[in-house]
Design a protein around this motif. Sequence first.
Motif, PDB file in Angstrom:
ATOM      1  N   ARG A  31       0.724  -1.255   0.087  1.00 16.15           N
ATOM      2  CA  ARG A  31       0.029  -0.088  -0.156  1.00 16.15           C
ATOM      3  C   ARG A  31       0.974   1.128   0.075  1.00 16.15           C
ATOM      4  NH1 ARG A  31      -0.569   3.816   3.487  1.00 16.15           N
ATOM      5  NH2 ARG A  31       0.696   2.835   4.715  1.00 16.15           N
ATOM      6  N   GLY A  44      -5.855   3.354   0.079  1.00 15.21           N
ATOM      7  CA  GLY A  44      -5.663   3.265   1.358  1.00 15.21           C
ATOM      8  C   GLY A  44      -5.746   4.186   2.422  1.00 15.21           C
ATOM      9  N   ARG A  45      -7.051   4.647   2.664  1.00 19.48           N
ATOM     10  CA  ARG A  45      -7.605   5.623   3.534  1.00 19.48           C
ATOM     11  C   ARG A  45      -7.241   5.628   4.637  1.00 19.48           C
ATOM     12  NH1 ARG A  45     -13.195   7.548   1.002  1.00 19.48           N
ATOM     13  NH2 ARG A  45     -12.509   9.455   2.351  1.00 19.48           N
ATOM     14  N   CYS A  46      -7.277   4.269   5.214  1.00 20.33           N
ATOM     15  CA  CYS A  46      -7.117   4.101   6.818  1.00 20.33           C
ATOM     16  C   CYS A  46      -5.567   3.963   7.187  1.00 20.33           C
ATOM     17  CB  CYS A  46      -8.004   3.017   7.242  1.00 20.33           C
ATOM     18  SG  CYS A  46      -7.200   1.294   7.038  1.00 20.33           S
ATOM     19  N   ASP A  47      -4.717   4.357   6.131  1.00 22.93           N
ATOM     20  CA  ASP A  47      -3.140   4.111   6.286  1.00 22.93           C
ATOM     21  C   ASP A  47      -2.836   2.812   6.685  1.00 22.93           C
ATOM     22  OD1 ASP A  47      -2.424   6.779   5.547  1.00 22.93           O
ATOM     23  OD2 ASP A  47      -2.837   7.642   7.313  1.00 22.93           O
ATOM     24  N   GLY A  48      -3.316   1.866   6.417  1.00 26.12           N
ATOM     25  CA  GLY A  48      -2.886   0.462   6.454  1.00 26.12           C
ATOM     26  C   GLY A  48      -3.440  -0.246   7.937  1.00 26.12           C
ATOM     27  N   GLY A  50      -6.060  -1.862   8.077  1.00 26.41           N
ATOM     28  CA  GLY A  50      -7.227  -2.918   7.906  1.00 26.41           C
ATOM     29  C   GLY A  50      -8.654  -3.003   7.877  1.00 26.41           C
ATOM     30  N   ARG A  51      -8.864  -1.467   7.868  1.00 27.04           N
ATOM     31  CA  ARG A  51     -10.415  -1.142   8.272  1.00 27.04           C
ATOM     32  C   ARG A  51     -11.186  -0.537   7.109  1.00 27.04           C
ATOM     33  NH1 ARG A  51      -8.937   2.258  13.485  1.00 27.04           N
ATOM     34  NH2 ARG A  51      -8.424   0.317  14.843  1.00 27.04           N
ATOM     35  N   CYS A  52     -10.629   0.105   5.967  1.00 30.73           N
ATOM     36  CA  CYS A  52     -11.320   0.344   5.025  1.00 30.73           C
ATOM     37  C   CYS A  52     -11.389  -0.154   3.640  1.00 30.73           C
ATOM     38  CB  CYS A  52     -10.483   2.018   4.761  1.00 30.73           C
ATOM     39  SG  CYS A  52      -8.901   1.960   3.746  1.00 30.73           S
ATOM     40  N   ALA A  53     -10.604  -1.272   3.275  1.00 26.92           N
ATOM     41  CA  ALA A  53     -10.487  -1.919   2.031  1.00 26.92           C
ATOM     42  C   ALA A  53     -10.686  -1.124   0.742  1.00 26.92           C
ATOM     43  CB  ALA A  53     -11.942  -2.711   2.057  1.00 26.92           C
ATOM     44  N   CYS A  55      -7.607  -0.286  -0.380  1.00 27.53           N
ATOM     45  CA  CYS A  55      -6.153  -0.694  -0.870  1.00 27.53           C
ATOM     46  C   CYS A  55      -6.371  -1.947  -1.444  1.00 27.53           C
ATOM     47  CB  CYS A  55      -5.329  -0.548   0.196  1.00 27.53           C
ATOM     48  SG  CYS A  55      -5.530  -1.881   1.496  1.00 27.53           S
ATOM     49  N   LEU A  72      -5.662  -7.126   0.462  1.00 22.64           N
ATOM     50  CA  LEU A  72      -5.366  -5.883   1.120  1.00 22.64           C
ATOM     51  C   LEU A  72      -3.885  -5.679   0.778  1.00 22.64           C
ATOM     52  CD1 LEU A  72      -7.507  -5.731   4.268  1.00 22.64           C
ATOM     53  CD2 LEU A  72      -8.026  -4.840   2.059  1.00 22.64           C
ATOM     54  N   CYS A  74      -2.280  -3.460   2.123  1.00 20.95           N
ATOM     55  CA  CYS A  74      -1.582  -2.854   3.247  1.00 20.95           C
ATOM     56  C   CYS A  74      -1.497  -4.227   4.178  1.00 20.95           C
ATOM     57  CB  CYS A  74      -2.770  -2.206   4.218  1.00 20.95           C
ATOM     58  SG  CYS A  74      -4.029  -2.924   4.808  1.00 20.95           S
TER      59      CYS A  74
END
Length: 94
Positions: A31, A44-48, A50-53, A55, A72, A74
């Motif tokens: 990511r 990659g909106r949640c910066d890795g 693992g919450r946003c999907a 990426c 993912l 990330c």
Amino acid sequence: MLFKRYITFTLLYAGETYKIKTFSGEYDDLRELINKEIQPPNFGRCDGMGRCATCMVAIQAANPLNKPNLSLSCQLPINDELANKVFSILPYTP
Ligand code: FES
């Protein structure tokens, strides 16, 4: 003298092909590499965390008759397991 062992693979995004040459430790994960090298919008909106999907990548199967695996980015560390693979960056769809 230490030598870096390079890892090469291919990224596909928006009709473009990116040949990547990196090494273990240059980026935390795939990511981060994608965001620095290609910068797809909303990737990659949640910066890795693992919450946003946002990426998601599709990993092309070695056998073209098989479906690609989704992952993912990330969750993919930069290591030899990425070598010579082809990843399609999936577009963000809210
Ligand atoms: S960056 Fe959010 S799930 Fe990967």
